[in-house]
Design an enzyme around this catalytic site. Structure first.
Site, mmCIF file in Angstrom:
data_model
loop_
_atom_site.group_PDB
_atom_site.id
_atom_site.type_symbol
_atom_site.label_atom_id
_atom_site.label_comp_id
_atom_site.label_asym_id
_atom_site.label_seq_id
_atom_site.Cartn_x
_atom_site.Cartn_y
_atom_site.Cartn_z
ATOM 1 N N TRP A 119 -27.076 -15.214 -9.179
ATOM 2 C CA TRP A 119 -25.958 -14.354 -9.556
ATOM 3 C C TRP A 119 -26.408 -13.452 -10.677
ATOM 4 O O TRP A 119 -27.017 -13.920 -11.631
ATOM 5 C CB TRP A 119 -24.775 -15.203 -10.022
ATOM 6 N N GLU B 71 15.887 -5.519 -5.078
ATOM 7 C CA GLU B 71 17.288 -5.277 -5.420
ATOM 8 C C GLU B 71 18.188 -6.408 -4.927
ATOM 9 O O GLU B 71 19.124 -6.825 -5.616
ATOM 10 C CB GLU B 71 17.757 -3.950 -4.807
ATOM 11 N N ARG C 10 -11.433 -18.035 -4.372
ATOM 12 C CA ARG C 10 -11.665 -19.424 -4.780
ATOM 13 C C ARG C 10 -11.363 -19.543 -6.268
ATOM 14 O O ARG C 10 -12.216 -19.338 -7.123
ATOM 15 C CB ARG C 10 -13.100 -19.856 -4.471
ATOM 16 N N CYS D 149 15.825 1.655 -0.576
ATOM 17 C CA CYS D 149 15.718 2.142 0.801
ATOM 18 C C CYS D 149 17.093 2.266 1.441
ATOM 19 O O CYS D 149 18.036 1.546 1.106
ATOM 20 C CB CYS D 149 14.832 1.204 1.621
#
Length: 376
Positions: free
Chosen positions: A171, A52, A208, A75
């Site tokens: 992988w 805000e 990364r 708030c």
């Protein structure tokens, strides 16, 4: 344009704070006057001015008589790093405030809206409430339960294997899938693995990605018996992040060695010489971690699911079969021996990332059978 259109823009702005707001929510704000957007802002990072304030500063004097759109109730409480937003909103002279959802923080929780109305502002609430709640799920869970939102990320072959019979696991998934994981890491507070993953793969657990510097997550290692070598890549310092090791034993000399290396220690014992996942999550919540992503092996995966701490599951499936009796499966659980022990996911969504499939789902509430389990 409509209230809904402007609120969608506020939420898109809010997402720019992904991974940077810590225990605080992601918030975006838009100032509109005569159907023209004259101010934009979002909460950049923990401890910095709120959305805000940025949006009103962007609008300047033109904010007088305008409408402010914000995805979370402004708030009004003190005793925090930044001043409350409600006085600034009132001072700006805006005539109307449109709020997507109330702030579940007990220090706010409707008080901000009440203060704005008391000051004579026209307040509309509930515009895209469900979408706003979804956007800040980690914040909502942390502020209401004291525990972080937990995403369990797994990767396997089509036959549910996470490693070949010889132990090789890097992988399984494709480069696009691995990039996706790095993007996920850049949006969370902490990444968690077990000591088995540390010993098998020695991951760095960092983000990364090419381009500008990225947010780096804190690193949490679940290591009941403190077997993590001090030379592990995950223990190497990373600016602005913490390294935590959760153990179940009191071993003064080992603890001292870890602490000398800059590691924060968490002791959590379930009474059987093992770490309790529920207690660990409570401890991480106390540290202000709103979103934790688990990237574990078979034992960690099973332990996290069975303990009931997992809110969301992401399963990446590569188009391959590994086979073999000794190939490691997704879950290693001695307690799942019959159909009644099944762990069910709901709200399934499936999409492709490169050649791989990403299955997203949410464990049903009745899938949790034990309050304390171990994993390492």
């Amino acid at each position: 344009m409509t209230d809904t259109t402007y609120m969608r823009l506020a939420m898109r702005l809010a997402t720019k704070g992904l991974g940077r707001t810590g225990a605080n929510p992601m918030v975006g704000a838009v100032v509109v006057k005569n159907n023209q957007i004259i101010g934009r802002g979002y909460h950049h990072a923990f401890g910095e001015p709120h959305a805000e304030v940025h949006a009103l500063a962007d609008a300047g004097e033109n904010a007088r008589g305008a409408a402010l759109y914000v995805n979370l109730e402004p708030c009004v409480h003190e005793n925090k790093r930044t001043p409350p937003c409600v006085p600034a909103i009132i001072k700006s002279g805006v005539a109307r405030v449109v709020v997507a959802m109330t702030d579940p923080n007990p220090a706010v929780n409707g008080n901000g809206i009440h203060a704005l109305r008391e000051a004579g502002l026209n307040v509309t609430e509930g515009i895209l409430r469900s979408q706003a709640t979804q956007l800040n799920q980690p914040f909502v869970k942390l502020i209401t339960t004291g525990r972080p939102y937990v995403t369990l990320k797994m990767a396997s072959s089509l036959d549910g294997k996470i490693a070949a019979a010889n132990g090789e696991s890097r992988w399984i998934t494709s480069i696009p899938a691995r990039r996706y994981v790095h993007r996920l890491r850049s949006r969370i507070d902490a990444v968690l693995v077990g000591v088995g993953t540390i010993l098998a793969d020695n991951p760095a657990l960092t983000v990364r990605l090419p381009g500008e510097p990225r947010h780096q997550p804190h690193r949490v290692i679940v290591d009941s018996q403190l077997r993590t070598p001090l030379t592990a890549r995950a223990l190497q310092p990373q600016s602005g992040t913490r390294i935590l090791v959760a153990c179940a034993i009191t071993h003064p000399s080992k603890r001292a060695a870890f602490e000398e290396a800059g590691v924060d220690m968490i002791e959590s014992n379930n009474g059987a010489g093992q770490v309790s996942f529920p207690d660990l999550m409570y401890r991480l919540g106390q540290l202000g971690f709103a979103h934790v992503m688990i990237e574990g092996g078979a034992k960690i995966n099973a332990a996290a699911l069975e303990s009931g701490v997992v809110d969301k599951v992401l399963l990446m499936t590569a188009p391959m079969f590994l086979g073999g009796d000794n190939a490691r499966s997704l879950l290693d659980s001695p307690t799942q021996s019959s159909l009644r022990d099944q762990i069910v996911l709901s709200g399934l969504q499936v999409r492709r990332i490169g050649p791989d499939l990403l299955i997203e789902g949410y464990p049903t509430p009745n899938c949790s059978r034990r309050s304390v389990v171990d994993q390492a």
